[in-house]
Design an enzyme around this catalytic site. Structure first.
Site, PDB file in Angstrom:
ATOM      1  N   GLU A  55       0.824  -1.204   0.000  1.00  0.00           N
ATOM      2  CA  GLU A  55       0.000   0.000   0.000  1.00  0.00           C
ATOM      3  C   GLU A  55       0.863   1.261   0.000  1.00  0.00           C
ATOM      4  O   GLU A  55       0.578   2.233  -0.711  1.00  0.00           O
ATOM      5  CB  GLU A  55      -0.915   0.030   1.230  1.00  0.00           C
ATOM      6  CG  GLU A  55      -1.806  -1.192   1.384  1.00  0.00           C
ATOM      7  CD  GLU A  55      -1.197  -2.249   2.281  1.00  0.00           C
ATOM      8  OE1 GLU A  55      -1.902  -2.731   3.176  1.00  0.00           O
ATOM      9  OE2 GLU A  55       0.004  -2.577   2.097  1.00  0.00           O
ATOM     10  N   CYS A  78      -2.096  -3.495   7.482  1.00  0.00           N
ATOM     11  CA  CYS A  78      -1.695  -3.667   8.876  1.00  0.00           C
ATOM     12  C   CYS A  78      -1.966  -2.393   9.659  1.00  0.00           C
ATOM     13  O   CYS A  78      -1.959  -1.289   9.120  1.00  0.00           O
ATOM     14  CB  CYS A  78      -0.215  -4.053   8.968  1.00  0.00           C
ATOM     15  SG  CYS A  78       0.931  -2.789   8.377  1.00  0.00           S
ATOM     16  N   LEU A 207      21.583 -31.026  -2.246  1.00  0.00           N
ATOM     17  CA  LEU A 207      20.384 -30.291  -1.830  1.00  0.00           C
ATOM     18  C   LEU A 207      20.581 -28.776  -1.842  1.00  0.00           C
ATOM     19  O   LEU A 207      20.174 -28.073  -0.919  1.00  0.00           O
ATOM     20  CB  LEU A 207      19.904 -30.752  -0.438  1.00  0.00           C
ATOM     21  CG  LEU A 207      19.533 -32.228  -0.298  1.00  0.00           C
ATOM     22  CD1 LEU A 207      19.042 -32.521   1.121  1.00  0.00           C
ATOM     23  CD2 LEU A 207      18.498 -32.652  -1.325  1.00  0.00           C
ATOM     24  N   GLY A 298      12.750 -39.750   0.816  1.00  0.00           N
ATOM     25  CA  GLY A 298      12.148 -40.750  -0.053  1.00  0.00           C
ATOM     26  C   GLY A 298      10.719 -41.107   0.291  1.00  0.00           C
ATOM     27  O   GLY A 298      10.009 -40.401   1.022  1.00  0.00           O
TER      28      GLY A 298
END
Length: 365
Positions: A55, A78, A207, A298
């Site tokens: 905003e 908010c 990963l 898995g």
């Protein structure tokens, strides 16, 4: 009353909000448009955690705002001071006379009080415009507020006949290169990437997102006995990116010490049951500010998560291949459900990724 113009501009605000994905967490994605019925005045979105809200950005971009303009925002403004001042005050000071809101803010510090503040200032407030889409936009944020845990995304690649490997365990590669690029982008916007100890041992994954993404995810290995080889890639890189391994009761203290000596963090759990470790892990990740986590397998780990009803979203890459075999593994094991009428329902979309198909689904609540 919500008009067609209202819905049009709110959809624009939703598209804007999505530009913040990966940048704003643990805050929600929020977009804002200031417009008359048929003319865009300005727009803005929440661009990064700690920066100005949507905003405020839209108002700053607006210049002179005509009396006939409405402000469209995907999430209730908010009304408290956090990293930034309250957005309600900025809206009130702008002179805007009509505000259209997509969804209310589940944060207890707001949760309707933002609307009350605007109305108390004489502003006309319309709530619930494109509410389902706006609620989906903030679903991970809502999950952290209501359940104190992150939004859990389960990902796997499988063949047309539902296999994640051949009967010998061969699995590289099921999906095509384009699909793997999509996975790396997904890795690059989450806060943690989770695998089971079996996957960590058998596949020795790194990963990480390649190339690096917007966020650096913690690597997490779920194990009841802190099973992670000291020679693994995860251990070797623990000083570069965090690695967290769970350890249940009865775990060998020497094993814990050896991993800690390599820079691996241990999450000690007062249980031996994987079914009990997973909720504890998710609460711990929530405490650490994780909003989105990715589970890459898995099958046993995924099965336990589905059994515990801890999966919020699925990303399934289906390759145009078949391998067959009664002993070839499927993506999800666990206890499962007994009756088909108990099956979990998912809202799904699909798209082609080269010759693969990506199916995305969100759990119907």
């Amino acid at each position: 009353m919500i008009t067609n113009h209202d819905q049009h501009w709110m959809k624009q605000a939703i598209e804007l909000a999505q530009k913040g994905e990966g940048h704003v967490e643990p805050n929600p994605m929020v977009g804002c448009v200031i417009a008359t019925d048929d003319q865009l005045i300005s727009s803005g979105f929440h661009q990064a955690f700690g920066d100005s809200h949507a905003e405020v950005n839209a108002i700053a971009n607006a210049g002179v705002i005509p009396d006939s303009a409405s402000l469209y925002v995907t999430l209730e403004p908010c009304c408290h001071t956090g990293k930034t001042p309250p957005c309600t005050q900025a809206v009130i000071e702008s002179g805007i006379k009509r505000v259209v809101i997509g969804s209310t803010d589940p944060n207890p510090a707001v949760n309707g009080d933002g609307i009350k503040a605007l109305e108390a200032a004489g502003i006309s407030v319309i709530s619930g415009c494109c509410e389902d889409a706006c609620s989906q936009l903030i679903a991970p944020f809502t999950t952290t507020i209501e359940h104190q845990r992150p939004w859990v995304i389960a990902k796997w690649a499988m063949t047309l006949d539902g296999k994640i490997a051949t009967r010998s365990g061969s699995s590289q590669w099921i999906s095509n290169e384009q699909s793997r690029e999509v996975v790396h982008r997904l890795r690059g916007r989450v806060d943690a990437i989770i695998v089971g100890s079996g996957t960590a041992t058998a596949d020795d994954p790194l990963l990480t997102a390649r190339p690096p993404g917007l966020r650096n995810a913690m690597r997490v290995v779920v194990s009841s006995r802190a099973e992670l080889p000291l020679e693994s890639q995860l251990v070797a890189t623990a000083s570069e990116l965090p690695v967290l391994v769970t350890a249940g009761l009865g775990t060998d203290p020497n094993k814990i010490s050896a991993l800690q000596g390599k820079g691996v963090e241990i999450l000690n759990c007062p249980t031996d049951s994987p079914a009990d470790i997973l909720p504890l892990l998710m609460i711990e990740l929530g405490k650490r500010g994780c909003t989105n986590v990715l589970v890459e397998g898995g099958a046993k780990l995924l099965g336990s998560l589905f059994d515990a009803e801890l999966v919020d979203e699925v990303n399934i890459f289906v390759a145009p291949k078949t391998v067959g075999g009664a002993s070839a593994p499927s993506p999800v094991t666990g206890q499962g459900l007994e009756w088909m009428n108990e099956a979990h329902q998912w809202d799904t979309t699909s798209e082609s990724i080269g010759n693969d198909v990506l199916i995305k689904g969100r759990r119907c609540r």
